[in-house]
Write a protein that holds these residues in place. Structure first.
Motif, PDB file in Angstrom:
ATOM      1  N   TRP A   1      -2.784   4.901  24.016  1.00 38.94           N
ATOM      2  CA  TRP A   1      -3.676   4.665  22.896  1.00 38.94           C
ATOM      3  C   TRP A   1      -2.937   4.552  21.564  1.00 38.94           C
ATOM      4  N   PHE A   2      -1.879   5.361  21.390  1.00 36.92           N
ATOM      5  CA  PHE A   2      -1.211   5.343  20.082  1.00 36.92           C
ATOM      6  C   PHE A   2      -0.515   4.013  19.794  1.00 36.92           C
ATOM      7  N   PRO A   3       0.374   3.507  20.668  1.00 31.15           N
ATOM      8  CA  PRO A   3       0.998   2.213  20.353  1.00 31.15           C
ATOM      9  C   PRO A   3      -0.002   1.073  20.238  1.00 31.15           C
ATOM     10  N   LEU A   4      -1.137   1.168  20.948  1.00 33.18           N
ATOM     11  CA  LEU A   4      -2.155   0.124  20.839  1.00 33.18           C
ATOM     12  C   LEU A   4      -2.835   0.167  19.471  1.00 33.18           C
ATOM     13  N   LEU A   5      -3.307   1.342  19.066  1.00 30.93           N
ATOM     14  CA  LEU A   5      -3.983   1.460  17.775  1.00 30.93           C
ATOM     15  C   LEU A   5      -3.008   1.311  16.612  1.00 30.93           C
ATOM     16  N   PHE A   6      -1.746   1.625  16.851  1.00 29.55           N
ATOM     17  CA  PHE A   6      -0.717   1.476  15.827  1.00 29.55           C
ATOM     18  C   PHE A   6      -0.587   0.014  15.391  1.00 29.55           C
ATOM     19  N   LEU A   7      -0.943  -0.903  16.281  1.00 32.42           N
ATOM     20  CA  LEU A   7      -0.866  -2.332  15.965  1.00 32.42           C
ATOM     21  C   LEU A   7      -1.818  -2.737  14.835  1.00 32.42           C
ATOM     22  N   ILE A   8      -2.820  -1.910  14.561  1.00 31.92           N
ATOM     23  CA  ILE A   8      -3.734  -2.210  13.460  1.00 31.92           C
ATOM     24  C   ILE A   8      -2.969  -2.331  12.144  1.00 31.92           C
ATOM     25  N   CYS A   9      -1.837  -1.651  12.058  1.00 30.45           N
ATOM     26  CA  CYS A   9      -1.018  -1.721  10.839  1.00 30.45           C
ATOM     27  C   CYS A   9      -0.442  -3.116  10.611  1.00 30.45           C
ATOM     28  N   LEU A  10      -0.554  -4.006  11.605  1.00 30.88           N
ATOM     29  CA  LEU A  10      -0.127  -5.391  11.405  1.00 30.88           C
ATOM     30  C   LEU A  10      -1.026  -6.119  10.409  1.00 30.88           C
ATOM     31  N   ALA A  11      -2.258  -5.668  10.259  1.00 31.80           N
ATOM     32  CA  ALA A  11      -3.187  -6.322   9.341  1.00 31.80           C
ATOM     33  C   ALA A  11      -2.831  -5.950   7.908  1.00 31.80           C
ATOM     34  N   PRO A  12      -2.388  -6.910   7.099  1.00 29.60           N
ATOM     35  CA  PRO A  12      -1.977  -6.576   5.728  1.00 29.60           C
ATOM     36  C   PRO A  12      -3.167  -6.254   4.843  1.00 29.60           C
ATOM     37  N   LEU A  13      -3.077  -5.145   4.148  1.00 25.30           N
ATOM     38  CA  LEU A  13      -4.143  -4.769   3.235  1.00 25.30           C
ATOM     39  C   LEU A  13      -4.289  -5.810   2.126  1.00 25.30           C
ATOM     40  N   PRO A  14      -5.504  -6.050   1.662  1.00 28.81           N
ATOM     41  CA  PRO A  14      -5.704  -6.988   0.550  1.00 28.81           C
ATOM     42  C   PRO A  14      -4.932  -6.536  -0.686  1.00 28.81           C
ATOM     43  N   ARG A  15      -4.548  -7.498  -1.509  1.00 31.22           N
ATOM     44  CA  ARG A  15      -3.755  -7.199  -2.697  1.00 31.22           C
ATOM     45  C   ARG A  15      -4.446  -6.175  -3.601  1.00 31.22           C
ATOM     46  N   GLU A  16      -5.759  -6.254  -3.707  1.00 38.62           N
ATOM     47  CA  GLU A  16      -6.501  -5.315  -4.547  1.00 38.62           C
ATOM     48  C   GLU A  16      -6.288  -3.875  -4.081  1.00 38.62           C
ATOM     49  N   LYS A  17      -6.318  -3.647  -2.765  1.00 43.52           N
ATOM     50  CA  LYS A  17      -6.117  -2.304  -2.229  1.00 43.52           C
ATOM     51  C   LYS A  17      -4.674  -1.849  -2.420  1.00 43.52           C
ATOM     52  N   VAL A  18      -3.734  -2.771  -2.228  1.00 42.06           N
ATOM     53  CA  VAL A  18      -2.319  -2.427  -2.411  1.00 42.06           C
ATOM     54  C   VAL A  18      -2.047  -2.052  -3.866  1.00 42.06           C
ATOM     55  N   ASP A  19      -2.615  -2.803  -4.804  1.00 39.33           N
ATOM     56  CA  ASP A  19      -2.431  -2.491  -6.228  1.00 39.33           C
ATOM     57  C   ASP A  19      -2.984  -1.116  -6.568  1.00 39.33           C
ATOM     58  N   ARG A  20      -4.092  -0.747  -5.938  1.00 34.22           N
ATOM     59  CA  ARG A  20      -4.659   0.579  -6.183  1.00 34.22           C
ATOM     60  C   ARG A  20      -3.729   1.672  -5.646  1.00 34.22           C
ATOM     61  N   ILE A  21      -3.146   1.444  -4.466  1.00 35.82           N
ATOM     62  CA  ILE A  21      -2.195   2.409  -3.904  1.00 35.82           C
ATOM     63  C   ILE A  21      -0.973   2.534  -4.804  1.00 35.82           C
ATOM     64  N   VAL A  22      -0.470   1.390  -5.286  1.00 37.98           N
ATOM     65  CA  VAL A  22       0.687   1.398  -6.196  1.00 37.98           C
ATOM     66  C   VAL A  22       0.365   2.186  -7.458  1.00 37.98           C
ATOM     67  N   PHE A  23      -0.843   2.008  -7.984  1.00 36.02           N
ATOM     68  CA  PHE A  23      -1.241   2.731  -9.200  1.00 36.02           C
ATOM     69  C   PHE A  23      -1.218   4.238  -8.967  1.00 36.02           C
ATOM     70  N   HIS A  24      -1.771   4.691  -7.840  1.00 38.87           N
ATOM     71  CA  HIS A  24      -1.792   6.125  -7.558  1.00 38.87           C
ATOM     72  C   HIS A  24      -0.380   6.665  -7.333  1.00 38.87           C
ATOM     73  N   LEU A  25       0.475   5.884  -6.670  1.00 40.62           N
ATOM     74  CA  LEU A  25       1.863   6.299  -6.497  1.00 40.62           C
ATOM     75  C   LEU A  25       2.570   6.383  -7.851  1.00 40.62           C
ATOM     76  N   GLN A  26       2.273   5.433  -8.716  1.00 35.88           N
ATOM     77  CA  GLN A  26       2.866   5.418 -10.052  1.00 35.88           C
ATOM     78  C   GLN A  26       2.464   6.666 -10.840  1.00 35.88           C
ATOM     79  N   GLN A  27       1.176   7.006 -10.818  1.00 37.30           N
ATOM     80  CA  GLN A  27       0.707   8.189 -11.533  1.00 37.30           C
ATOM     81  C   GLN A  27       1.276   9.461 -10.919  1.00 37.30           C
ATOM     82  N   GLY A  28       1.339   9.516  -9.594  1.00 33.77           N
ATOM     83  CA  GLY A  28       1.922  10.682  -8.942  1.00 33.77           C
ATOM     84  C   GLY A  28       3.396  10.836  -9.255  1.00 33.77           C
ATOM     85  N   THR A  29       4.109   9.708  -9.362  1.00 36.01           N
ATOM     86  CA  THR A  29       5.527   9.734  -9.706  1.00 36.01           C
ATOM     87  C   THR A  29       5.740  10.331 -11.089  1.00 36.01           C
ATOM     88  N   ILE A  30       4.888   9.968 -12.037  1.00 32.31           N
ATOM     89  CA  ILE A  30       4.986  10.512 -13.400  1.00 32.31           C
ATOM     90  C   ILE A  30       4.819  12.027 -13.373  1.00 32.31           C
TER      91      ILE A  30
END
Length: 286
Positions: free
Chosen positions: A121-150
């Motif tokens: 089950w794990f290697p099968l469901l792990f394949l879901i990570c092949l689907a690239p997140l939309p740019r809007e979601k990635v930008d939100r993750i980057v923003f939170h990482l940026q704030q956490g880094t500060i």
């Protein structure tokens, strides 16, 4: 054994056929992963999943029995592709790749059965990570990482009694102003850290609770390593040489701090595994 091999070949043939039919989203996904730092981790997903799946396939014993109701799940990708044509284009590639992966999982369950799915089950469901997140979601993750880094960098400066203040994304210490840009979020190394942690937690730990703990700790490390990188470069620049602000440690030091984070994560997983083994020994003795 022969039955297992023949059904595995059938599954592989279905996957190959679907890959040919879905060559456009596959090509777009791997092109994105090759050109954008935010999606580099996608290049690891397929080889890691195949290697782990092959290992489990060889090591685990399970009965091969076709699970016919799984055929119904093959309709899910069709629905997803239908929806993808009616959503904003930023989500379209994610829908197409998610649909393809769901189709692969459904084919696996159909060809090899429920017990085989439970074993892999794990290697099968792990394949879901092949689907690239939309740019809007990635930008939100980057923003939170940026704030956490500060926050992490400011904490380290205060811990070492360095006068520090910040306004917005600007951190100020005596003799230096540091602008923590989105590039400082190190989204690429953070994604790779999460991929490595997921695989290590699954392969080395048995308890779901401890696996979740390891993943949550990796989220914390994703921020901590970025703060440590800014702290180290800033201290070297103010105490040793201003060249560190533009030198190799600044431009290519992400690998070093990623290695440190993976090392710390390995120590945690080793400690959790040791506790699991002790609990197992106590249970056996009891």
């Amino acid at each position: 054994m022969t039955n297992r091999i023949s059904l595995g070949v059938q599954f592989a043939a279905l996957c190959a056929l679907s890959a040919v039919l879905a060559w456009r989203p596959l090509l777009a996904t791997f092109s994105l992963a090759s050109s954008e730092d935010e999606y580099t981790h996608i290049l690891l997903i397929l080889p890691v999943s195949l290697a782990l799946g092959y290992r489990l396939w060889r090591e685990r014993e399970f009965e091969i029995q076709r699970w016919m109701p799984a055929a119904g799940f093959c309709l899910v990708p069709i629905l997803l592709w239908w929806v993808a044509g009616r959503v904003q284009s930023d989500f379209e590639l994610w829908y197409e790749m998610a649909a393809l992966v769901v189709f692969w999982i459904a084919c696996f369950a159909f060809c090899l059965g429920w017990q085989a799915f439970r074993a892999l089950w794990f290697p099968l469901l792990f394949l879901i990570c092949l689907a690239p997140l939309p740019r809007e979601k990635v930008d939100r993750i980057v923003f939170h990482l940026q704030q956490g880094t500060i926050v992490a960098a400011e904490f380290l400066f205060r811990l070492f009694r360095e006068p520090v203040s910040h306004y917005g994304t600007m951190i100020t210490i005596p003799g230096l102003d540091i602008d923590v840009t989105p590039d400082c979020s190190s989204i690429r190394s953070s994604s790779i850290l999460m991929v490595v942690t997921l695989v290590l937690a699954y392969t080395l730990l048995r308890s779901a609770r401890r696996r979740i703990l390891a993943v949550l700790f990796a989220l914390t490390l994703s921020v901590a390593k970025n703060g440590l990188r800014i702290f180290v470069i800033a201290m070297l620049a103010t105490r040793v040489d201003q060249g560190y602000l533009t030198g190799r440690l600044h431009r290519q030091g992400g690998v070093l701090f990623l290695a440190i984070a993976i090392g710390v994560e390995l120590l945690l997983i080793w400690w959790l595994r040791r506790r699991e083994n002790r609990e197992g020994l106590r249970a056996a003795a009891g």
